[in-house]
Design an enzyme around this catalytic site. Structure first.
Site, PDB file in Angstrom:
ATOM      1  N   CYS A  74       0.813  -1.224   0.000  1.00  0.00           N
ATOM      2  CA  CYS A  74       0.000   0.000   0.000  1.00  0.00           C
ATOM      3  C   CYS A  74       0.842   1.268   0.000  1.00  0.00           C
ATOM      4  O   CYS A  74       0.313   2.363  -0.156  1.00  0.00           O
ATOM      5  CB  CYS A  74      -0.956   0.001   1.180  1.00  0.00           C
ATOM      6  SG  CYS A  74      -1.900  -1.518   1.315  1.00  0.00           S
ATOM      7  N   HIS A 104      -2.989   6.900   2.874  1.00  0.00           N
ATOM      8  CA  HIS A 104      -3.509   5.635   2.351  1.00  0.00           C
ATOM      9  C   HIS A 104      -4.860   5.361   3.010  1.00  0.00           C
ATOM     10  O   HIS A 104      -5.021   5.522   4.215  1.00  0.00           O
ATOM     11  CB  HIS A 104      -2.515   4.509   2.644  1.00  0.00           C
ATOM     12  CG  HIS A 104      -3.075   3.152   2.411  1.00  0.00           C
ATOM     13  ND1 HIS A 104      -3.772   2.818   1.260  1.00  0.00           N
ATOM     14  CD2 HIS A 104      -3.058   2.032   3.188  1.00  0.00           C
ATOM     15  CE1 HIS A 104      -4.143   1.554   1.347  1.00  0.00           C
ATOM     16  NE2 HIS A 104      -3.740   1.053   2.501  1.00  0.00           N
ATOM     17  N   ASN A 140     -10.286  -0.211   0.763  1.00  0.00           N
ATOM     18  CA  ASN A 140      -8.821  -0.172   0.709  1.00  0.00           C
ATOM     19  C   ASN A 140      -8.371  -0.729  -0.646  1.00  0.00           C
ATOM     20  O   ASN A 140      -8.521  -1.916  -0.905  1.00  0.00           O
ATOM     21  CB  ASN A 140      -8.256  -1.007   1.865  1.00  0.00           C
ATOM     22  CG  ASN A 140      -6.738  -1.033   1.909  1.00  0.00           C
ATOM     23  OD1 ASN A 140      -6.072  -0.673   0.944  1.00  0.00           O
ATOM     24  ND2 ASN A 140      -6.197  -1.481   3.027  1.00  0.00           N
TER      25      ASN A 140
HETATM   26  O1  UT7 Z   1      -3.671  -1.457   3.808  1.00  0.00           O
HETATM   27  C1  UT7 Z   1      -2.851  -2.290   4.544  1.00  0.00           C
HETATM   28  C2  UT7 Z   1      -2.917  -1.986   5.966  1.00  0.00           C
HETATM   29  N1  UT7 Z   1      -4.132  -2.485   6.553  1.00  0.00           N
HETATM   30  C3  UT7 Z   1      -4.678  -1.838   7.577  1.00  0.00           C
HETATM   31  O2  UT7 Z   1      -4.212  -0.798   7.950  1.00  0.00           O
HETATM   32  C4  UT7 Z   1      -5.798  -2.471   8.343  1.00  0.00           C
HETATM   33  C5  UT7 Z   1      -5.593  -2.229   9.831  1.00  0.00           C
HETATM   34  N2  UT7 Z   1      -6.593  -2.854  10.659  1.00  0.00           N
HETATM   35  C6  UT7 Z   1      -7.869  -2.442  10.717  1.00  0.00           C
HETATM   36  O3  UT7 Z   1      -8.296  -1.581   9.982  1.00  0.00           O
HETATM   37  C7  UT7 Z   1      -8.765  -3.037  11.771  1.00  0.00           C
HETATM   38  O4  UT7 Z   1      -7.980  -3.761  12.698  1.00  0.00           O
HETATM   39  C8  UT7 Z   1      -9.870  -3.984  11.203  1.00  0.00           C
HETATM   40  C9  UT7 Z   1     -10.908  -3.140  10.452  1.00  0.00           C
HETATM   41  C10 UT7 Z   1      -9.250  -5.001  10.286  1.00  0.00           C
HETATM   42  C11 UT7 Z   1     -10.591  -4.677  12.351  1.00  0.00           C
HETATM   43  O5  UT7 Z   1     -11.132  -3.730  13.236  1.00  0.00           O
HETATM   44  P1  UT7 Z   1     -10.867  -3.863  14.798  1.00  0.00           P
HETATM   45  O6  UT7 Z   1     -11.604  -2.772  15.448  1.00  0.00           O
HETATM   46  O7  UT7 Z   1      -9.388  -3.949  15.006  1.00  0.00           O
HETATM   47  O8  UT7 Z   1     -11.599  -5.223  15.115  1.00  0.00           O
HETATM   48  P2  UT7 Z   1     -10.997  -6.528  15.775  1.00  0.00           P
HETATM   49  O9  UT7 Z   1     -10.087  -7.225  14.845  1.00  0.00           O
HETATM   50  O10 UT7 Z   1     -10.485  -6.181  17.138  1.00  0.00           O
HETATM   51  O11 UT7 Z   1     -12.305  -7.399  15.945  1.00  0.00           O
HETATM   52  C12 UT7 Z   1     -13.348  -6.994  16.861  1.00  0.00           C
HETATM   53  C13 UT7 Z   1     -14.468  -8.007  16.753  1.00  0.00           C
HETATM   54  C14 UT7 Z   1     -13.997  -9.453  16.834  1.00  0.00           C
HETATM   55  O12 UT7 Z   1     -14.974 -10.191  17.527  1.00  0.00           O
HETATM   56  P3  UT7 Z   1     -14.774 -10.580  19.081  1.00  0.00           P
HETATM   57  O13 UT7 Z   1     -13.483 -11.358  19.121  1.00  0.00           O
HETATM   58  O14 UT7 Z   1     -14.691  -9.256  19.787  1.00  0.00           O
HETATM   59  O15 UT7 Z   1     -15.987 -11.378  19.375  1.00  0.00           O
HETATM   60  C15 UT7 Z   1     -13.972  -9.897  15.392  1.00  0.00           C
HETATM   61  O16 UT7 Z   1     -14.159 -11.284  15.253  1.00  0.00           O
HETATM   62  O17 UT7 Z   1     -15.117  -7.866  15.467  1.00  0.00           O
HETATM   63  C16 UT7 Z   1     -15.166  -9.142  14.837  1.00  0.00           C
HETATM   64  N3  UT7 Z   1     -15.113  -8.945  13.403  1.00  0.00           N
HETATM   65  C17 UT7 Z   1     -16.202  -8.691  12.665  1.00  0.00           C
HETATM   66  N4  UT7 Z   1     -17.502  -8.574  12.988  1.00  0.00           N
HETATM   67  C18 UT7 Z   1     -18.364  -8.299  11.997  1.00  0.00           C
HETATM   68  C19 UT7 Z   1     -14.029  -8.960  12.605  1.00  0.00           C
HETATM   69  N5  UT7 Z   1     -14.400  -8.708  11.333  1.00  0.00           N
HETATM   70  C20 UT7 Z   1     -15.736  -8.544  11.345  1.00  0.00           C
HETATM   71  C21 UT7 Z   1     -16.691  -8.261  10.362  1.00  0.00           C
HETATM   72  N6  UT7 Z   1     -17.986  -8.140  10.725  1.00  0.00           N
HETATM   73  N7  UT7 Z   1     -16.356  -8.084   9.067  1.00  0.00           N
END
Ligand code: UT7
Length: 330
Positions: free
Chosen positions: A114, A254, A284
Site C-alpha cells: 500500500c 492511504h 482499501n
Molecule cells: O492497507 C494495509 C494496511 N491495513 C490496515 O491498515 C488495516 C488495519 N486494521 C484495521 O483496519 C482493523 O484492525 C480492522 C478493520 C481489520 C478490524 O477492526 P478492529 O476494530 O481492530 O476489530 P478486531 O479485529 O479487534 O475485531 C473486533 C471483533 C472481533 O470479535 P470478538 O473477538 O470481539 O468477538 C472480530 O471477530 O469484530 C469481529 N469482526 C467482525 N464482525 C463483523 C471482525 N471482522 C468482522 C466483520 N464483521 N467483518
C-alpha cells in the site's frame, strides 16, 4: 536532501463499474453494515468484472494520464507499476500494461504494497534526473481476487482500482517533490501476507486446501503500527522540507481505515477538512488508494496549483512512504 524538480504532467484513474455494498456482503459472510461502517468507514467498494484484471485497470488509468499530459503512449520512456495483486507471478504486470499501450520502453513492477504509489513517485522522480523524460507510474490492484471470500475480517476491507501519473522534469527547475521518507520493517512481515505461492511455500494441493494463497492480516496489530508509521514518516518528511503541518493544504493518507486516518491526522495536527478521504466509496485499494483520493480532489477543484500536498502510505512488509509535493509545478 533537497527537492526534485519534477512535474506531474498528467494523471488518471480507473475503477470497475461494479459496486459491492456492505448490504451485499451481509449476505455472503457473518457481518453487518453497522460493523463495517463503524470500524472502517467503508460503505461500498468496486470489484473487477470477469473481463477486468490488474493490467486492464492499470492500462485504463495509464491511458487517461498519458492523454491528460497531451502525450501519446510512445512518448513514455519508462514505466513503473506498483501492485500487490499482480497479473500473474511471472512476468511482471508492466509487461501486460506495456503491450496493451503499445510500449517498448523499459518497465518494471514495484512491490511495496500500500506504500507502492508513494515509493514509485520517488523512484520515478529520481529517474527523471538521469535522462528519462516521461516516466509513467501506475498503482493498480484487483484485491478482490486475493482476499478469501470466506474471511469476514478481510473480505469487507479491500477493493479494486488504479491510478496513474506521468512524471517529467519540471521546465522551470522549481523543486516540487520537496521531501520524502521511505521505510520498511521486515520484522513485521508476518502481520499481512499471502503465505504460499512463492519460493518459501510453493503452491501445492496442501497450500490450496489450507487457503494459504489468500491474503491474511492481523488487523489490530497492523492498525497500531499503521498510525505510528504514518505519523513518524509524515513528520520526518515535513522536517526534511523544513515545513510545518499547518502549511500542508492537503493530507492524502492511504485509505485503509477511517479510524487510522483520523488518528494519524489528529496526531499530525491536520484538521479533517484538509484530509482527503474516499474510503467510504472504494474501501482499501492498496497502491491505488492515494492516487484515487488525490486525483479525484484535483479533478473536482479542491487541490489547486501551489497547494502543498502530503501523501503517506503504509502496508505489508511493513512498508511506509511519505512525500511532500507542491501541486501544479510545470
Ligand atoms: O492497507 C494495509 C494496511 N491495513 C490496515 O491498515 C488495516 C488495519 N486494521 C484495521 O483496519 C482493523 O484492525 C480492522 C478493520 C481489520 C478490524 O477492526 P478492529 O476494530 O481492530 O476489530 P478486531 O479485529 O479487534 O475485531 C473486533 C471483533 C472481533 O470479535 P470478538 O473477538 O470481539 O468477538 C472480530 O471477530 O469484530 C469481529 N469482526 C467482525 N464482525 C463483523 C471482525 N471482522 C468482522 C466483520 N464483521 N467483518
Amino acid at each position: 536532501m533537497t527537492g526534485l524538480p519534477v512535474a506531474l504532467a498528467g494523471w488518471g484513474t480507473a475503477v470497475p463499474a461494479t459496486r459491492l455494498t456492505n448490504a451485499q456482503l451481509e449476505a455472503r459472510v457473518d457481518t453487518s453494515d453497522a460493523w463495517i461502517v463503524e470500524r472502517t468507514g467503508i460503505r461500498e467498494r468496486r470489484v473487477a468484472g470477469a473481463d477486468e484484471t490488474t493490467a486492464t485497470l492499470a492500462t485504463d488509468a495509464a491511458a487517461a494520464a498519458i492523454k491528460r499530459a497531451g502525450l501519446s503512449p510512445t512518448d513514455i520512456d519508462l514505466m513503473i507499476v506498483a501492485t500487490a495483486s499482480p497479473e500473474q507471478p511471472l512476468p511482471h504486470t508492466g509487461a501486460f500494461v506495456g503491450e496493451a499501450l503499445g510500449l517498448r520502453c523499459g518497465s518494471f513492477d514495484l512491490a511495496a504494497a500500500c506504500a507502492g504509489f508513494v515509493y514509485e513517485l520517488v523512484v520515478g522522480a529520481a529517474m527523471t534526473r538521469i535522462g528519462y523524460e516521461r516516466v509513467l507510474v501506475v498503482g493498480a490492484e484487483t484485491l478482490s481476487r486475493i482476499v478469501d471470500p470466506e474471511d469476514r475480517t478481510t473480505v469487507v476491507l479491500f477493493g479494486d482500482g488504479a491510478g496513474a501519473a506521468v512524471l517529467t522534469p519540471a521546465a522551470g527547475g522549481e523543486p516540487s517533490l520537496l521531501a520524502w521518507d521511505l521505510g520498511c520493517d521486515g520484522g513485521a512481515a508476518g502481520l499481512l501476507e499471502i503465505p504460499a505461492g512463492g519460493s518459501r511455500r510453493p503452491a501445492s494441493a496442501r497450500t490450496v486446501a489450507a487457503r494459504e494463497h489468500y491474503l491474511r492480516m492481523q488487523g489490530q496489530e497492523v492498525f497500531r503500527r499503521a498510525v505510528r508509521a504514518v505519523v513518524d514518516s509524515a513528520s520526518a518528511t515535513l522536517a526534511r522540507a523544513g515545513l510545518a503541518a499547518s502549511e500542508v493544504a492537503w493530507f492524502v493518507p492511504h485509505q485503509a481505515n477511517s479510524r487510522i486516518i483520523e488518528a494519524a491526522a489528529q496526531r499530525l495536527g491536520i484538521p479533517p477538512d484538509r484530509t482527503l478521504v474516499n474510503i467510504d466509496r472504494y474501501g482499501n485499494t492498496s497502491s491505488a488508494s492515494i492516487p484515487l483520493a488525490l486525483f479525484e480532489a484535483v479533478d473536482d477543484g479542491r487541490v489547486r496549483a501551489g497547494d502543498l500536498v502530503l501523501v503517506s502510505g503504509f502496508g505489508a512488509g511493513m512498508t511506509w512512504a511519505s512525500a511532500l509535493l507542491r501541486w501544479g509545478v510545470r
